[in-house]
Design an enzyme around this catalytic site. Structure first.
Site, short mmCIF file in Angstrom:
data_model
loop_
_atom_site.label_atom_id
_atom_site.label_comp_id
_atom_site.label_asym_id
_atom_site.label_seq_id
_atom_site.Cartn_x
_atom_site.Cartn_y
_atom_site.Cartn_z
N SER A 173 0.85 -1.19 0.00
CA SER A 173 0.00 0.00 0.00
C SER A 173 0.88 1.24 0.00
O SER A 173 2.04 1.19 0.44
CB SER A 173 -0.90 0.00 1.24
OG SER A 173 -1.57 1.23 1.38
N TYR A 186 -2.21 -0.25 10.47
CA TYR A 186 -2.23 -0.62 9.05
C TYR A 186 -0.93 -0.19 8.38
O TYR A 186 -0.30 -0.96 7.64
CB TYR A 186 -3.42 0.05 8.37
CG TYR A 186 -3.60 -0.32 6.91
CD1 TYR A 186 -4.15 -1.55 6.55
CD2 TYR A 186 -3.24 0.56 5.90
CE1 TYR A 186 -4.33 -1.89 5.22
CE2 TYR A 186 -3.42 0.23 4.57
CZ TYR A 186 -3.95 -0.99 4.23
OH TYR A 186 -4.12 -1.33 2.91
#
Length: 309
Positions: A173, A186
């Site tokens: 990501s 995250y």
């Protein structure tokens, strides 16, 4: 080799590699043929996992689908067969459970054979600020987004090394490159996934295993449902990404052995700019400009049955 010559070598090679990259902006890289290769995709019951399965299927690969959503995998398998997959196999597997990964991996090797393209796609997000996130969800985020990569590599990489042939794909990501307010766990899990993939790739090269390729994918938010409600401050610079577009770009990166894929293209400039930010106040200012310091205001999907990026 003395310090001067070593430094000169690094500078000259760096210039050449950058010139080579610039040339490939205009001269497309030759694509490799992966027909007949065995591709395993984790988190393939929906989202970009499903879309990648369809793209790989169209190239004549053998597909192995992993997820904890059996109905989702059945639908992915049906669509993959329609797209041209030579064979499709699917297995229930919770990638956060090391013992289950090893058990199902052994079953795959017995029933299908060695995996030659491994796509670590499964991922979850809590969507809570660090102090508000329950310990159990933080642990699950790390287990799914990071530790699962360790266990799948352990299970399938030995055969790739023995054959000096294979491809490791990490769907990370942009949050694995730049910290985001409200996504501490995250971001940590994705930073770890990027570092892990980079390190193993370098380790393989250092030991002479040049036939096993690595692709690290770092997209901005994708419109799959995982970050429902998220908005971007500058939609032209940092658009919410279309899932079909992302899936196609990932497959192209694999076919051309591209090591890093950042989406959108503006991420290359942003990450380069970040590396020159040396002061915390400037980092905060930079994050605010991009909308990353304002926090993630969206309805995150916490269900492990929807492993979306």
């Amino acid at each position: 080799m003395n310090f001067f010559l070593e430094t000169l070598k690094v500078i000259l090679l760096s210039i050449w590699y950058n010139v080579e990259s610039f040339i490939h902006l205009f001269v497309p890289m030759k694509k490799k043929n992966i027909a007949g290769e065995v591709v395993l995709i984790t988190g393939s019951g929906s989202g970009i996992g499903r879309l990648m399965a369809q793209e790989f299927a169209a190239l004549g690969t053998v597909l192995v689908l992993w997820d904890i959503n059996q109905e989702g995998m059945k639908e992915t398998a049906r669509l993959a067969k329609q797209s041209g997959a030579s064979r499709v196999h699917y297995y229930l597997c919770d990638c956060s459970d090391k013992n289950e990964v090893y058990r199902v991996a052994d079953q795959v090797k017995r029933e299908v054979g060695d995996i030659s393209i491994l796509v670590n796609n499964a991922g979850i997000v809590t969507g809570k600020k660090f102090m508000d996130a329950p310990d159990s969800l933080i642990e699950k985020t790390i287990e799914v987004n990071t530790m699962a990569h360790f266990w799948t590599y352990k299970a399938f990489l030995p055969a790739m090394i023995a054959n000096n042939h294979g491809h490791l794909v990490s769907i990370a990501s942009s949050a694995g490159l730049i910290g985001v307010n409200g996504l501490a766990d995250y971001c940590a899990s994705k930073f770890a996934a990027v570092g892990f993939a980079e390190s193993v790739g370098l380790e393989l090269l250092a030991t002479g295993i040049d036939g096993v390729k690595t692709t690290i994918v770092c997209p901005y938010f994708i419109n799959t449902g995982m970050f429902d409600g998220c908005q971007t401050k500058w939609p032209r610079l940092m658009p919410i990404l279309d899932p079909d577009y992302v899936a196609k770009k990932i497959i192209h990166a694999v076919l051309t052995d591209k090591v890093y894929l950042l989406l959108p293209k503006s991420m290359y400039f942003i990450t380069a700019l970040k590396s020159y930010v040396l002061q915390w106040k400037v980092t905060s200012l930079f994050g605010s400009y991009l909308g990353l310091s304002d926090g993630v205001d969206c309805h995150t999907n916490l269900s492990l049955h929807n492993k979306l990026h």
